[in-house]
Design a protein around this motif. Structure first.
Motif, PDB file in Angstrom:
ATOM      1  N   ARG A   1      25.279 -16.036 -84.811  1.00  0.00           N
ATOM      2  CA  ARG A   1      26.548 -16.616 -84.367  1.00  0.00           C
ATOM      3  C   ARG A   1      27.450 -16.924 -85.552  1.00  0.00           C
ATOM      4  O   ARG A   1      26.989 -17.244 -86.627  1.00  0.00           O
ATOM      5  CB  ARG A   1      26.280 -17.917 -83.619  1.00  0.00           C
ATOM      6  CG  ARG A   1      25.612 -17.753 -82.297  1.00  0.00           C
ATOM      7  CD  ARG A   1      25.410 -19.129 -81.639  1.00  0.00           C
ATOM      8  NE  ARG A   1      25.062 -19.023 -80.250  1.00  0.00           N
ATOM      9  CZ  ARG A   1      23.857 -18.691 -79.810  1.00  0.00           C
ATOM     10  NH1 ARG A   1      22.893 -18.426 -80.658  1.00  0.00           N
ATOM     11  NH2 ARG A   1      23.607 -18.610 -78.526  1.00  0.00           N
TER      12      ARG A   1
ATOM     13  N   SER B   1      26.742 -11.977 -82.460  1.00  0.00           N
ATOM     14  CA  SER B   1      26.294 -10.608 -82.726  1.00  0.00           C
ATOM     15  C   SER B   1      24.901 -10.449 -82.152  1.00  0.00           C
ATOM     16  O   SER B   1      24.029 -11.301 -82.360  1.00  0.00           O
ATOM     17  CB  SER B   1      26.275 -10.329 -84.232  1.00  0.00           C
ATOM     18  OG  SER B   1      27.583 -10.382 -84.756  1.00  0.00           O
TER      19      SER B   1
ATOM     20  N   ASP C   1      33.377 -18.030 -83.545  1.00  0.00           N
ATOM     21  CA  ASP C   1      33.916 -17.621 -82.250  1.00  0.00           C
ATOM     22  C   ASP C   1      33.123 -16.533 -81.533  1.00  0.00           C
ATOM     23  O   ASP C   1      33.371 -16.278 -80.360  1.00  0.00           O
ATOM     24  CB  ASP C   1      35.350 -17.112 -82.413  1.00  0.00           C
ATOM     25  CG  ASP C   1      36.284 -18.182 -82.944  1.00  0.00           C
ATOM     26  OD1 ASP C   1      36.156 -19.328 -82.485  1.00  0.00           O
ATOM     27  OD2 ASP C   1      37.113 -17.857 -83.811  1.00  0.00           O
ATOM     28  N   THR C   2      32.238 -15.859 -82.237  1.00  0.00           N
ATOM     29  CA  THR C   2      31.573 -14.700 -81.632  1.00  0.00           C
ATOM     30  C   THR C   2      30.072 -14.724 -81.880  1.00  0.00           C
ATOM     31  O   THR C   2      29.571 -15.470 -82.722  1.00  0.00           O
ATOM     32  CB  THR C   2      32.131 -13.374 -82.184  1.00  0.00           C
ATOM     33  OG1 THR C   2      31.907 -13.331 -83.599  1.00  0.00           O
ATOM     34  CG2 THR C   2      33.613 -13.215 -81.886  1.00  0.00           C
TER      35      THR C   2
ATOM     36  N   PRO D   1      30.740  -7.708 -82.372  1.00  0.00           N
ATOM     37  CA  PRO D   1      30.591  -9.119 -82.014  1.00  0.00           C
ATOM     38  C   PRO D   1      31.268  -9.386 -80.670  1.00  0.00           C
ATOM     39  O   PRO D   1      32.291  -8.785 -80.341  1.00  0.00           O
ATOM     40  CB  PRO D   1      31.296  -9.847 -83.151  1.00  0.00           C
ATOM     41  CG  PRO D   1      31.177  -8.910 -84.313  1.00  0.00           C
ATOM     42  CD  PRO D   1      31.296  -7.527 -83.711  1.00  0.00           C
ATOM     43  N   MET D   2      30.660 -10.274 -79.889  1.00  0.00           N
ATOM     44  CA  MET D   2      31.157 -10.533 -78.529  1.00  0.00           C
ATOM     45  C   MET D   2      31.170 -12.021 -78.249  1.00  0.00           C
ATOM     46  O   MET D   2      30.650 -12.824 -79.031  1.00  0.00           O
ATOM     47  CB  MET D   2      30.292  -9.785 -77.518  1.00  0.00           C
ATOM     48  CG  MET D   2      28.813 -10.137 -77.565  1.00  0.00           C
ATOM     49  SD  MET D   2      27.785  -9.149 -76.466  1.00  0.00           S
ATOM     50  CE  MET D   2      27.703  -7.570 -77.296  1.00  0.00           C
ATOM     51  N   SER D   3      31.749 -12.352 -77.115  1.00  0.00           N
ATOM     52  CA  SER D   3      31.820 -13.757 -76.708  1.00  0.00           C
ATOM     53  C   SER D   3      30.416 -14.267 -76.367  1.00  0.00           C
ATOM     54  O   SER D   3      29.502 -13.480 -76.099  1.00  0.00           O
ATOM     55  CB  SER D   3      32.722 -13.910 -75.479  1.00  0.00           C
ATOM     56  OG  SER D   3      32.094 -13.321 -74.349  1.00  0.00           O
ATOM     57  N   GLU D   4      30.279 -15.568 -76.348  1.00  0.00           N
ATOM     58  CA  GLU D   4      28.995 -16.196 -75.988  1.00  0.00           C
ATOM     59  C   GLU D   4      28.550 -15.753 -74.593  1.00  0.00           C
ATOM     60  O   GLU D   4      27.396 -15.419 -74.368  1.00  0.00           O
ATOM     61  CB  GLU D   4      29.144 -17.720 -76.037  1.00  0.00           C
ATOM     62  CG  GLU D   4      27.904 -18.487 -75.648  1.00  0.00           C
ATOM     63  CD  GLU D   4      26.912 -18.670 -76.793  1.00  0.00           C
ATOM     64  OE1 GLU D   4      25.723 -18.894 -76.503  1.00  0.00           O
ATOM     65  OE2 GLU D   4      27.315 -18.598 -77.961  1.00  0.00           O
TER      66      GLU D   4
END
Length: 173
Positions: free
Chosen positions: A157, A163, A160-161, A26-29
């Motif tokens: 989503r 995928s 906070d993250t 998972p990563m930031s927007e």
């Protein structure tokens, strides 16, 4: 194929290719937007990208093909070592020639008297590479393209993250 008359089996190894399936944490927007824009820029299986296997790379520079590598070869002759020097190569290492990725099956521990090492590779060469072509051990890469149908956005989503799922690709031949 097994003969119904003799029971003998004949196998033919004509073709092999690399394929990838990469998963992402998972990563930031912002990172997810950048990734999905890059993936969309490939336009499905039309575009290509370079991929370097994780953990690959040896500090070996200045190595070149010591002899022409013809199509369907299982071995390549690479020069650039001092006579009798340790090759530093082991099975499982990677190399590339003109962004064509190979994995080393076997390689001698030391170079011959001419500073050459005969390396067994997989997959077999599919095109001809000229004597003197650069052999990349330090950052070996292959050219890949997405498998059909892999160009969709496909994200999910949480608080906070984001995928982005997986990316499936095969070697661009």
């Amino acid at each position: 194929m097994i003969s119904p008359f003799s029971g003998n089996q004949v196998t033919v190894n004509n073709f092999a290719e690399w394929s990838l399936e990469l998963g992402f944490n998972p990563m930031s927007e912002a990172n997810a937007k950048a990734f999905t824009a890059w993936r969309a820029s490939l336009r499905g299986a039309t575009g290509t990208f370079l991929y370097q296997p994780h953990g690959s790379g040896k500090n070996l520079n200045g190595r070149t093909l010591a002899a022409t590598a013809f199509p369907y070869s299982q071995t390549i002759s690479v020069g650039g070592w001092a006579a009798g020097a340790a090759s530093q190569l082991v099975g499982g290492d990677y190399l590339s020639i003109n962004n064509t990725l190979f994995q080393i099956i076997t390689a001698p521990a030391v170079a011959d008297g001419n500073g050459r090492v005969l390396i067994e590779v997989s997959p077999n060469t599919r095109t001809q590479f000229a004597t003197g072509s650069s052999v990349n051990f330090s950052s070996p890469k292959g050219r890949f393209r997405l498998i059909e149908g892999q160009d969709g956005a496909g994200i999910s989503r949480d608080a906070d993250t984001v995928s982005v799922g997986t990316l499936s690709a095969r070697e661009a031949l």
